[in-house]
Design a protein around this motif. Structure first.
Motif, PDB file in Angstrom:
ATOM      1  N   MET A  77       0.867  -1.174   0.000  1.00 18.08           N
ATOM      2  CA  MET A  77       0.000   0.000   0.000  1.00 18.08           C
ATOM      3  C   MET A  77       0.901   1.221   0.000  1.00 18.08           C
ATOM      4  O   MET A  77       1.627   1.471   0.969  1.00 18.08           O
ATOM      5  CB  MET A  77      -0.919   0.039   1.215  1.00 18.08           C
ATOM      6  CG  MET A  77      -1.924   1.179   1.130  1.00 18.08           C
ATOM      7  SD  MET A  77      -3.011   1.301   2.563  1.00 18.08           S
ATOM      8  CE  MET A  77      -1.933   2.125   3.716  1.00 18.08           C
ATOM      9  N   THR A  78       0.884   1.984  -1.103  1.00 20.34           N
ATOM     10  CA  THR A  78       1.759   3.142  -1.228  1.00 20.34           C
ATOM     11  C   THR A  78       1.160   4.357  -0.525  1.00 20.34           C
ATOM     12  O   THR A  78      -0.052   4.440  -0.308  1.00 20.34           O
ATOM     13  CB  THR A  78       2.011   3.485  -2.700  1.00 20.34           C
ATOM     14  OG1 THR A  78       0.752   3.765  -3.342  1.00 20.34           O
ATOM     15  CG2 THR A  78       2.681   2.305  -3.409  1.00 20.34           C
ATOM     16  N   ARG A  81      -1.642   6.480  -2.536  1.00 20.45           N
ATOM     17  CA  ARG A  81      -2.967   5.891  -2.767  1.00 20.45           C
ATOM     18  C   ARG A  81      -3.424   6.115  -4.213  1.00 20.45           C
ATOM     19  O   ARG A  81      -4.558   6.503  -4.487  1.00 20.45           O
ATOM     20  CB  ARG A  81      -4.038   6.468  -1.832  1.00 20.45           C
ATOM     21  CG  ARG A  81      -3.626   6.683  -0.393  1.00 20.45           C
ATOM     22  CD  ARG A  81      -3.490   5.388   0.381  1.00 20.45           C
ATOM     23  NE  ARG A  81      -3.442   5.669   1.801  1.00 20.45           N
ATOM     24  CZ  ARG A  81      -2.317   5.597   2.541  1.00 20.45           C
ATOM     25  NH1 ARG A  81      -1.165   5.270   1.988  1.00 20.45           N
ATOM     26  NH2 ARG A  81      -2.356   5.854   3.838  1.00 20.45           N
ATOM     27  N   THR A  83      -4.910   5.773  -7.774  1.00 18.37           N
ATOM     28  CA  THR A  83      -6.066   5.022  -8.271  1.00 18.37           C
ATOM     29  C   THR A  83      -6.142   5.144  -9.784  1.00 18.37           C
ATOM     30  O   THR A  83      -5.716   6.142 -10.372  1.00 18.37           O
ATOM     31  CB  THR A  83      -7.381   5.549  -7.664  1.00 18.37           C
ATOM     32  OG1 THR A  83      -7.492   6.952  -7.923  1.00 18.37           O
ATOM     33  CG2 THR A  83      -7.414   5.317  -6.160  1.00 18.37           C
ATOM     34  N   TYR A  92     -11.089  -3.296  -8.981  1.00 21.12           N
ATOM     35  CA  TYR A  92      -9.898  -3.561  -8.164  1.00 21.12           C
ATOM     36  C   TYR A  92      -9.952  -4.964  -7.579  1.00 21.12           C
ATOM     37  O   TYR A  92      -8.951  -5.680  -7.535  1.00 21.12           O
ATOM     38  CB  TYR A  92      -9.787  -2.543  -7.024  1.00 21.12           C
ATOM     39  CG  TYR A  92      -9.183  -1.229  -7.429  1.00 21.12           C
ATOM     40  CD1 TYR A  92      -7.814  -1.032  -7.382  1.00 21.12           C
ATOM     41  CD2 TYR A  92      -9.992  -0.183  -7.848  1.00 21.12           C
ATOM     42  CE1 TYR A  92      -7.258   0.188  -7.743  1.00 21.12           C
ATOM     43  CE2 TYR A  92      -9.449   1.035  -8.220  1.00 21.12           C
ATOM     44  CZ  TYR A  92      -8.084   1.208  -8.163  1.00 21.12           C
ATOM     45  OH  TYR A  92      -7.535   2.416  -8.524  1.00 21.12           O
ATOM     46  N   TRP A  96      -7.005  -7.772  -8.045  1.00 21.47           N
ATOM     47  CA  TRP A  96      -6.222  -8.333  -6.948  1.00 21.47           C
ATOM     48  C   TRP A  96      -6.443  -9.835  -6.812  1.00 21.47           C
ATOM     49  O   TRP A  96      -5.515 -10.559  -6.455  1.00 21.47           O
ATOM     50  CB  TRP A  96      -6.552  -7.612  -5.636  1.00 21.47           C
ATOM     51  CG  TRP A  96      -5.835  -6.305  -5.513  1.00 21.47           C
ATOM     52  CD1 TRP A  96      -6.010  -5.190  -6.281  1.00 21.47           C
ATOM     53  CD2 TRP A  96      -4.799  -5.979  -4.580  1.00 21.47           C
ATOM     54  NE1 TRP A  96      -5.169  -4.190  -5.885  1.00 21.47           N
ATOM     55  CE2 TRP A  96      -4.413  -4.633  -4.834  1.00 21.47           C
ATOM     56  CE3 TRP A  96      -4.188  -6.665  -3.545  1.00 21.47           C
ATOM     57  CZ2 TRP A  96      -3.420  -3.998  -4.104  1.00 21.47           C
ATOM     58  CZ3 TRP A  96      -3.198  -6.020  -2.802  1.00 21.47           C
ATOM     59  CH2 TRP A  96      -2.816  -4.713  -3.078  1.00 21.47           C
ATOM     60  N   LYS A 131     -10.363   5.756   0.837  1.00 17.28           N
ATOM     61  CA  LYS A 131      -9.328   5.186  -0.036  1.00 17.28           C
ATOM     62  C   LYS A 131      -8.291   4.433   0.788  1.00 17.28           C
ATOM     63  O   LYS A 131      -7.849   3.342   0.407  1.00 17.28           O
ATOM     64  CB  LYS A 131      -8.631   6.296  -0.829  1.00 17.28           C
ATOM     65  CG  LYS A 131      -9.408   6.828  -2.015  1.00 17.28           C
ATOM     66  CD  LYS A 131      -8.590   7.895  -2.721  1.00 17.28           C
ATOM     67  CE  LYS A 131      -9.374   8.521  -3.864  1.00 17.28           C
ATOM     68  NZ  LYS A 131      -8.598   9.616  -4.516  1.00 17.28           N
ATOM     69  N   THR A 132      -7.909   5.026   1.914  1.00 21.66           N
ATOM     70  CA  THR A 132      -6.931   4.375   2.788  1.00 21.66           C
ATOM     71  C   THR A 132      -7.451   3.035   3.290  1.00 21.66           C
ATOM     72  O   THR A 132      -6.755   2.018   3.222  1.00 21.66           O
ATOM     73  CB  THR A 132      -6.593   5.292   3.982  1.00 21.66           C
ATOM     74  OG1 THR A 132      -5.920   6.452   3.499  1.00 21.66           O
ATOM     75  CG2 THR A 132      -5.716   4.582   4.999  1.00 21.66           C
ATOM     76  N   HIS A 135      -7.535   0.433   0.430  1.00 23.84           N
ATOM     77  CA  HIS A 135      -6.220  -0.104   0.077  1.00 23.84           C
ATOM     78  C   HIS A 135      -5.677  -1.014   1.177  1.00 23.84           C
ATOM     79  O   HIS A 135      -4.999  -2.011   0.881  1.00 23.84           O
ATOM     80  CB  HIS A 135      -5.250   1.038  -0.207  1.00 23.84           C
ATOM     81  CG  HIS A 135      -5.422   1.649  -1.560  1.00 23.84           C
ATOM     82  ND1 HIS A 135      -4.996   1.046  -2.717  1.00 23.84           N
ATOM     83  CD2 HIS A 135      -6.001   2.822  -1.944  1.00 23.84           C
ATOM     84  CE1 HIS A 135      -5.275   1.801  -3.753  1.00 23.84           C
ATOM     85  NE2 HIS A 135      -5.907   2.889  -3.319  1.00 23.84           N
ATOM     86  N   LEU A 138      -7.391  -4.374   0.623  1.00 24.24           N
ATOM     87  CA  LEU A 138      -6.798  -5.114  -0.487  1.00 24.24           C
ATOM     88  C   LEU A 138      -5.454  -5.722  -0.086  1.00 24.24           C
ATOM     89  O   LEU A 138      -5.176  -6.894  -0.380  1.00 24.24           O
ATOM     90  CB  LEU A 138      -6.594  -4.191  -1.692  1.00 24.24           C
ATOM     91  CG  LEU A 138      -7.851  -3.687  -2.406  1.00 24.24           C
ATOM     92  CD1 LEU A 138      -7.473  -2.635  -3.447  1.00 24.24           C
ATOM     93  CD2 LEU A 138      -8.620  -4.834  -3.071  1.00 24.24           C
ATOM     94  N   THR A 139      -4.644  -4.939   0.599  1.00 24.60           N
ATOM     95  CA  THR A 139      -3.306  -5.399   0.968  1.00 24.60           C
ATOM     96  C   THR A 139      -3.374  -6.582   1.929  1.00 24.60           C
ATOM     97  O   THR A 139      -2.692  -7.595   1.741  1.00 24.60           O
ATOM     98  CB  THR A 139      -2.505  -4.247   1.612  1.00 24.60           C
ATOM     99  OG1 THR A 139      -2.474  -3.139   0.719  1.00 24.60           O
ATOM    100  CG2 THR A 139      -1.083  -4.676   1.913  1.00 24.60           C
ATOM    101  N   SER A 142      -4.785  -9.842   0.394  1.00 29.09           N
ATOM    102  CA  SER A 142      -3.973 -10.444  -0.669  1.00 29.09           C
ATOM    103  C   SER A 142      -3.466 -11.833  -0.306  1.00 29.09           C
ATOM    104  O   SER A 142      -3.228 -12.668  -1.178  1.00 29.09           O
ATOM    105  CB  SER A 142      -2.769  -9.544  -0.987  1.00 29.09           C
ATOM    106  OG  SER A 142      -1.861  -9.532   0.108  1.00 29.09           O
TER     107      SER A 142
END
Length: 280
Positions: A77-78, A81, A83, A92, A96, A131-132, A135, A138-139, A142
């Motif tokens: 997670m950068t 963020r 998109t 997304y 993923w 958004k945070t 993400h 998702l991270t 994974s």
């Protein structure tokens, strides 16, 4: 050893950013990289997950150089963020799922239900806080063995921030994963991290386990005798000393970090040449 960073160097447009940075991350650890803006934290992470290549030093992840095969074991997670334009949350999700063989649908769904993600909306329209959270979901979902999160609590309110850090801690402990976190939120890191590195001007000033750092340092109040050992720095009217003697009190993580950032170690390469300029 999951990640080994040894004397890493990197410059941008002839401007040095990483200056022989070194640390190790063990299996199952939550490793925190702490330092001010411009210290080299994000550049170090970018080297670890293979976005950019270092110019010198040695870097291995899972005992190997970073390759496309190794990247399947890393989820990132950068800080920015980023998109894709017009990508829905569902888009997304599909991406993923394809990228990570160990994708954990149940984990993502738990995040989605709890934080009320609308997967039919474009992610670019989400608030920064949403958004945070998206993400992070998702991270974590994974299923990757190494999770790298750059400023994972940025834009979150204090209650949600504490909740999310607890989720990250529990996930790593329960699943046996390894995590590297870069953050300015020192209090948050003290609650979940096992080890850390204090970074300034592209080098590591000090690296240790949090428990080890607390055990080997003491805060000495003003007026008390300074024990034998290494004086690190001053916080308020108290002094942080690295010592084996039983004196003063144990420091908290924030005191350790701030004192090292203000310590002689930070100015060591310049101390002899520019000594009159620094009041240390």
């Amino acid at each position: 050893m999951i990640v080994s960073v040894d004397k890493l160097r990197k410059s941008f447009s002839s401007k040095p950013v990483l200056n022989d940075i070194s640390f190790n991350v063990e299996q199952g650890d939550i490793f925190a990289i702490v330092g001010p803006n411009g210290a080299g934290k994000t550049t170090t992470l970018r080297c670890i997950f293979g976005e950019i290549a270092p110019e010198g030093g040695e870097l291995t992840v899972f005992g190997e150089k970073v390759t496309s095969r190794i990247k399947e074991k890393i989820a990132v997670m950068t800080e920015d963020r980023l998109t894709f334009r017009r990508f829905l949350g569902e888009d997304y999700l599909r991406m993923w799922r394809m990228l990570y063989p160990g994708w954990r649908e149940k984990v993502f769904t738990s995040f989605a239900v709890h934080y009320k993600f609308n997967l039919n909306e474009r992610v670019e329209t989400y608030s920064m806080g949403m958004k945070t959270l998206f993400h992070i979901a998702l991270t974590v979902a994974s299923g990757a063995d190494l999770l790298i999160l750059d400023e994972p609590t940025q834009s979150l309110d204090p209650v949600i921030r504490q909740e999310v850090m607890g989720v990250l801690r529990d996930y790593v402990l329960q699943e046996g994963k390894t995590m590297i976190i870069s953050s300015h939120e020192i209090y948050d890191l003290e609650e979940i991290a096992g080890s850390f590195a204090v970074v300034l001007e592209g080098k590591v000033l000090y690296s240790d386990t949090i428990d080890g750092a607390k055990e080997t340092h003491r805060i000495i109040p003003k007026g008390q005798t300074i024990p034998s050992g290494e004086i690190i720095g001053v916080t308020g009217e108290e002094t942080l000393v690295r010592t084996d003697e039983e004196a003063g009190r144990f420091p908290n993580f924030k005191e350790i970090v701030l004192c090292y950032l203000q310590s002689k170690k930070a100015f060591a390469p310049f101390e002899e040449e520019f000594k009159p300029r620094f009041k240390i």
